[in-house]
Each structure stands twice: as structure tokens, then as C-alpha cells.
Scaffold this motif. Structure first.
Motif, PDB file in Angstrom:
ATOM      1  N   UNK A  66      33.453  41.034  40.610  1.00 10.45           N
ATOM      2  CA  UNK A  66      32.422  40.001  40.679  1.00 10.45           C
ATOM      3  C   UNK A  66      32.361  39.129  39.429  1.00 10.45           C
ATOM      4  N   UNK A  67      33.188  39.416  38.437  1.00 13.87           N
ATOM      5  CA  UNK A  67      33.196  38.596  37.230  1.00 13.87           C
ATOM      6  C   UNK A  67      33.974  37.306  37.464  1.00 13.87           C
ATOM      7  N   UNK A  68      35.285  37.434  37.709  1.00 13.62           N
ATOM      8  CA  UNK A  68      36.099  36.238  37.913  1.00 13.62           C
ATOM      9  C   UNK A  68      37.097  36.375  39.050  1.00 13.62           C
ATOM     10  N   UNK A  69      36.858  37.330  39.941  1.00 15.45           N
ATOM     11  CA  UNK A  69      37.657  37.422  41.153  1.00 15.45           C
ATOM     12  C   UNK A  69      38.980  38.150  41.057  1.00 15.45           C
ATOM     13  N   UNK A  70      39.230  38.842  39.969  1.00 13.32           N
ATOM     14  CA  UNK A  70      40.446  39.654  39.878  1.00 13.32           C
ATOM     15  C   UNK A  70      40.314  40.842  40.834  1.00 13.32           C
ATOM     16  N   UNK A  71      41.434  41.437  41.185  1.00  8.74           N
ATOM     17  CA  UNK A  71      41.414  42.632  42.025  1.00  8.74           C
ATOM     18  C   UNK A  71      41.358  43.863  41.141  1.00  8.74           C
ATOM     19  N   UNK A  72      40.402  44.758  41.423  1.00 10.72           N
ATOM     20  CA  UNK A  72      40.330  46.010  40.672  1.00 10.72           C
ATOM     21  C   UNK A  72      41.615  46.782  40.939  1.00 10.72           C
ATOM     22  N   UNK A  73      41.974  47.661  39.997  1.00 11.25           N
ATOM     23  CA  UNK A  73      43.266  48.333  40.176  1.00 11.25           C
ATOM     24  C   UNK A  73      43.249  49.838  40.008  1.00 11.25           C
ATOM     25  N   UNK A  74      42.126  50.406  39.572  1.00 16.49           N
ATOM     26  CA  UNK A  74      42.106  51.837  39.286  1.00 16.49           C
ATOM     27  C   UNK A  74      40.755  52.437  39.639  1.00 16.49           C
ATOM     28  N   UNK A  75      40.790  53.674  40.136  1.00 13.94           N
ATOM     29  CA  UNK A  75      39.580  54.480  40.297  1.00 13.94           C
ATOM     30  C   UNK A  75      39.830  55.746  39.495  1.00 13.94           C
ATOM     31  N   UNK A  77      37.717  58.681  36.593  1.00 15.57           N
ATOM     32  CA  UNK A  77      36.570  59.131  35.806  1.00 15.57           C
ATOM     33  C   UNK A  77      35.251  58.541  36.297  1.00 15.57           C
ATOM     34  N   UNK A  78      35.112  58.418  37.620  1.00 16.02           N
ATOM     35  CA  UNK A  78      33.854  57.949  38.190  1.00 16.02           C
ATOM     36  C   UNK A  78      33.653  56.446  38.189  1.00 16.02           C
ATOM     37  N   UNK A  79      34.692  55.689  37.800  1.00 18.57           N
ATOM     38  CA  UNK A  79      34.544  54.233  37.801  1.00 18.57           C
ATOM     39  C   UNK A  79      35.692  53.553  38.531  1.00 18.57           C
ATOM     40  N   UNK A  80      35.391  52.369  39.024  1.00 18.19           N
ATOM     41  CA  UNK A  80      36.376  51.460  39.596  1.00 18.19           C
ATOM     42  C   UNK A  80      36.613  50.418  38.517  1.00 18.19           C
ATOM     43  N   UNK A  81      37.856  50.253  38.087  1.00 16.48           N
ATOM     44  CA  UNK A  81      38.145  49.450  36.899  1.00 16.48           C
ATOM     45  C   UNK A  81      38.894  48.164  37.224  1.00 16.48           C
ATOM     46  N   UNK A  82      38.491  47.087  36.548  1.00 17.84           N
ATOM     47  CA  UNK A  82      39.154  45.802  36.687  1.00 17.84           C
ATOM     48  C   UNK A  82      40.058  45.583  35.471  1.00 17.84           C
ATOM     49  N   UNK A  83      41.321  45.233  35.688  1.00 16.85           N
ATOM     50  CA  UNK A  83      42.258  45.088  34.582  1.00 16.85           C
ATOM     51  C   UNK A  83      42.103  43.773  33.802  1.00 16.85           C
ATOM     52  N   UNK A  87      35.753  45.038  33.177  1.00 20.12           N
ATOM     53  CA  UNK A  87      34.573  45.458  33.931  1.00 20.12           C
ATOM     54  C   UNK A  87      34.848  46.795  34.595  1.00 20.12           C
ATOM     55  N   UNK A  88      33.794  47.624  34.654  1.00 17.76           N
ATOM     56  CA  UNK A  88      33.884  48.918  35.328  1.00 17.76           C
ATOM     57  C   UNK A  88      32.664  49.056  36.237  1.00 17.76           C
ATOM     58  N   UNK A  89      32.908  49.596  37.420  1.00 14.77           N
ATOM     59  CA  UNK A  89      31.871  49.757  38.430  1.00 14.77           C
ATOM     60  C   UNK A  89      31.752  51.218  38.816  1.00 14.77           C
ATOM     61  N   UNK A  90      30.543  51.658  39.131  1.00 14.67           N
ATOM     62  CA  UNK A  90      30.312  53.031  39.556  1.00 14.67           C
ATOM     63  C   UNK A  90      31.047  53.281  40.874  1.00 14.67           C
ATOM     64  N   UNK A  91      31.845  54.323  40.934  1.00  9.98           N
ATOM     65  CA  UNK A  91      32.649  54.610  42.129  1.00  9.98           C
ATOM     66  C   UNK A  91      31.808  55.077  43.306  1.00  9.98           C
ATOM     67  N   UNK A  92      30.597  55.540  43.067  1.00  6.26           N
ATOM     68  CA  UNK A  92      29.736  55.994  44.154  1.00  6.26           C
ATOM     69  C   UNK A  92      28.822  54.896  44.682  1.00  6.26           C
TER      70      UNK A  92
END
Length: 120
Positions: A66-75, A77-83, A87-92
Motif C-alpha cells: 500500500x506504500x507505492x504498489x510494489x509486490x511483497x515478496x516474503x512471509x 517471522x510473522x510478517x509479510x515483507x515488501x522489498x 514495509x512489513x505487514x502482520x501476516x495474520x
């Protein structure tokens, strides 16, 4: 701007593992066995990320940061990460854990049918 309520987030993404009679037909996304408990998978072709916070809990979110439209690439340690900008988002829940993103990832309704995660 669309306000995200806790109820809306949970209703849109929280799914109990349903049997064939309970889950309506949908497009297959990924085998449940391929979504690790405590982790998740990014489905770049679908622009979705599917997470599994607990054995009987599967959730899905837009994979578009939701920052600049990149695709997140990793889940991990409990987060979904944008490269792109960290930015990191709660995986739950999809909620922002670390900016610069200011809005959560959009929830996507899914169901589990016959061992497959499908669109709801």
C-alpha cells in the motif's frame, strides 16, 4: 479513503477450514500443504499472499504494498515483507507493522476445500 474495521478485516479474510459441503466453489490458488503453518506464500501471478497463522486458520491479502504498489515478496517471522522500501505487514491481519506504508494490505476472502485454498 476506505476505513478498515476490525470486523471487516476478520470477516473478509479469516477462514475456518471447511469441508467440501461448506465451501462454495472458487478458483484454486494453492494446495494447503504448500502454505506453512506460521508462514505463507506469495502468489505473484495472482497478486495475492496466502498466510496460515495456525493449522486451522488460512488468510489471504493483496500482495500489492500500500506504500507505492510494489509486490511483497516474503512471509517470515510473522510478517509479510515488501522489498522496495521495507514495509512489513502482520501476516495474520495485514496491518502495518513497519512503514513507510500507512494502510493495511487489503484482505481477500478465501476458503479451504479438499485440501486446496480457493477464492471464496
Amino acid at each position: 479513503m476506505l476505513a478498515m474495521t476490525r470486523r471487516g478485516l476478520l470477516t473478509g479474510s479469516l477462514v475456518a477450514l471447511a469441508g467440501p459441503a461448506e465451501a462454495a466453489g472458487g478458483r484454486r490458488l494453492v494446495a494447503l500443504a504448500d502454505v506453512p503453518v506460521g508462514g505463507g506464500v506469495v502468489l505473484t501471478g495472482e497478486s495475492l499472499v496466502v498466510t496460515r497463522p495456525a493449522p486451522d486458520d488460512v488468510r489471504a491479502f493483496s500482495a500489492v504494498c500500500t506504500h507505492q504498489g510494489c509486490t511483497v515478496d516474503t512471509v517470515a517471522d510473522g510478517t509479510i515483507d515488501c522489498p522496495c522500501h521495507g514495509s512489513r505487514f502482520d501476516a495474520a491481519t495485514g496491518a502495518v507493522r513497519h512503514g513507510p506504508a500507512a494502510r493495511p494490505l487489503a484482505p481477500v476472502p478465501v476458503a479451504v476445500r479438499s485440501g486446496e485454498v480457493v477464492t471464496a
